[in-house]
Design an enzyme around this catalytic site. Structure first.
Site, PDB file in Angstrom:
ATOM      1  N   GLY A 183      70.235  32.690  32.882  1.00 50.67           N
ATOM      2  CA  GLY A 183      71.581  32.112  33.102  1.00 50.67           C
ATOM      3  C   GLY A 183      72.476  32.945  34.104  1.00 50.67           C
ATOM      4  N   CYS A 184      73.635  32.485  34.410  1.00 52.50           N
ATOM      5  CA  CYS A 184      74.336  33.055  35.412  1.00 52.50           C
ATOM      6  C   CYS A 184      74.985  34.182  35.134  1.00 52.50           C
ATOM      7  CB  CYS A 184      75.504  32.188  36.060  1.00 52.50           C
ATOM      8  SG  CYS A 184      76.248  31.466  34.883  1.00 52.50           S
ATOM      9  N   TYR A 185      75.694  34.389  34.028  1.00 59.14           N
ATOM     10  CA  TYR A 185      76.151  35.453  33.180  1.00 59.14           C
ATOM     11  C   TYR A 185      75.093  36.581  32.799  1.00 59.14           C
ATOM     12  CZ  TYR A 185      80.822  33.308  32.542  1.00 59.14           C
ATOM     13  OH  TYR A 185      82.133  32.749  32.521  1.00 59.14           O
ATOM     14  N   THR A 238      72.354  37.178  34.424  1.00 61.67           N
ATOM     15  CA  THR A 238      71.987  37.817  35.616  1.00 61.67           C
ATOM     16  C   THR A 238      72.893  38.937  36.044  1.00 61.67           C
ATOM     17  OG1 THR A 238      70.670  35.932  36.612  1.00 61.67           O
ATOM     18  CG2 THR A 238      71.443  37.463  38.018  1.00 61.67           C
ATOM     19  N   ILE A 255      78.174  38.517  41.259  1.00 63.32           N
ATOM     20  CA  ILE A 255      77.092  37.627  41.976  1.00 63.32           C
ATOM     21  C   ILE A 255      77.818  36.124  42.367  1.00 63.32           C
ATOM     22  CG2 ILE A 255      75.242  38.639  40.444  1.00 63.32           C
ATOM     23  CD1 ILE A 255      75.546  35.851  38.873  1.00 63.32           C
TER      24      ILE A 255
END
Length: 352
Positions: free
Chosen positions: A161-163, A165, A323
């Protein structure tokens, strides 16, 4: 050499469209199909990713049921959470490698049924007729900075997932160095642009609701990304409680995470922990200034820094990571994983 055919399931969402652009500009890949049920038959023009040479590409969507899974060497599944796992299984059964961008196959979410399906016996030892049980995870977690060789050898990978990462790249060096105080509470606050919520129509994501505002959501430590973060930190040797609160920023893309971390002892050179951990990593930038969204937008990188916290009795470090949620937090990292799985240069086709 002919380019390798890949397919994209769920290509009309933000991550799916980003994948279309990255694949179209990739020197070693070609797009075999792109699916979008509600927009099947529609042709859209996809611009080349910023920072990558290329021209806009026309992509015609097909229905997911009509996707020729067997024509692709690798399939990206950017379908919604809960729907993606079944199509990842179908693509795998059709002979394709798979990178699943949903939460369905990630640590803390992968069901026993799917685990059994994707785990295949390894060859028996010489002189034996029995198969041996697989020791490696059947579906590796696709953070190459930690699990590169598992990803390289895998047929199916769970894209993070983005968070997670941003937060895991921030915390992992402390875990690996044994600097996370056992039983401590790590606080991670992170803010994301609205593309992180997907492109389905929602009143709370309308321009008039978001612009000029800033708010928390998923409060109370209940966000769906917590299981994969806890599981991965545990796999890296950490014994901590994680309190995670996401926030919504009135911008399109980008995540900035701030992690406040009790440590066993404050290192003399705090940043050396991250410099040592990420030496030679092509997509991690360890810097001595606070990162911003402008530093990372449209780039497949994590930009991270750390500093000691003053005025507290317990040794504490703050770690900051930024990011692009659609690049390193989704499509870019998926292509990075695909490059490894297909034997290509890990950095091929990715903006840095």
């Amino acid at each position: 050499m002919n380019n390798i055919p890949v397919g994209i399931l769920g290509a009309s969402g933000y991550a799916g469209r980003e994948l279309c652009a990255l694949v179209a500009a990739h020197p070693g890949l070609t797009l075999a199909f792109a699916t979008a049920d509600r927009r099947r038959g529609e042709t859209v023009r996809v611009p080349a990713p910023l920072g990558i040479a290329g021209r806009p590409t026309d992509v015609t969507f097909v229905a997911t049921d009509d996707a020729p899974l067997g024509d692709a060497a690798l399939v990206f599944s950017a379908l919604p959470h809960g729907a993606s796992a079944d199509w990842s299984r179908r693509a795998h059964d059709a002979g394709a490698k798979v990178v699943d961008l949903s939460s369905d196959l990630r640590p803390g979410h992968l069901t026993r049924e799917l685990l059994a399906h994707f785990r295949s016996p390894q060859p028996a030892a010489a002189g034996s007729t029995a198969a041996v049980e697989v020791e490696e995870p059947a579906v590796p977690y696709g953070l190459p900075e930690f699990f590169r060789e598992q990803v390289r050898a895998a047929d199916v990978v769970a894209n993070p997932g983005c968070y997670p990462t941003a937060i895991l790249v921030a915390l992992a060096p402390l875990a690996r160095a044994g600097l996370l105080a056992a039983g401590a509470t790590v606080v991670a606050d992170a803010a994301s642009g609205v593309t992180g919520a997907g492109n389905s129509p929602r009143e709370d994501l309308l321009f008039g609701e978001v612009t000029g505002s800033f708010r928390a959501y998923g409060a109370g430590n209940v966000h769906r990304h917590l299981p994969e973060m806890r599981a991965t930190l545990g796999a890296l040797g950490a014994d901590v409680d994680l309190v995670f609160t996401p926030h919504l920023l009135p911008v399109a893309r980008g995540i900035l995470a701030t992690c406040t971390v009790p440590v066993t002892a404050a290192p003399t050179d705090v940043l050396a922990v991250w410099r040592d951990a990420y030496a030679g990593e092509p997509f991690v930038e360890v810097v001595d200034t606070l990162p911003s969204l402008a530093d990372v937008q449209h780039r497949n990188v994590v930009r991270v820094t750390a500093l000691p916290v003053k005025g507290v009795r317990t040794p504490t470090v703050q770690v900051f990571a930024a990011i692009d949620n659609l690049m390193k937090g989704a499509a870019g990292q998926a292509v990075q994983n695909a490059n490894l799985m297909l034997g290509l240069d890990e950095t091929a086709g990715l903006p840095r």
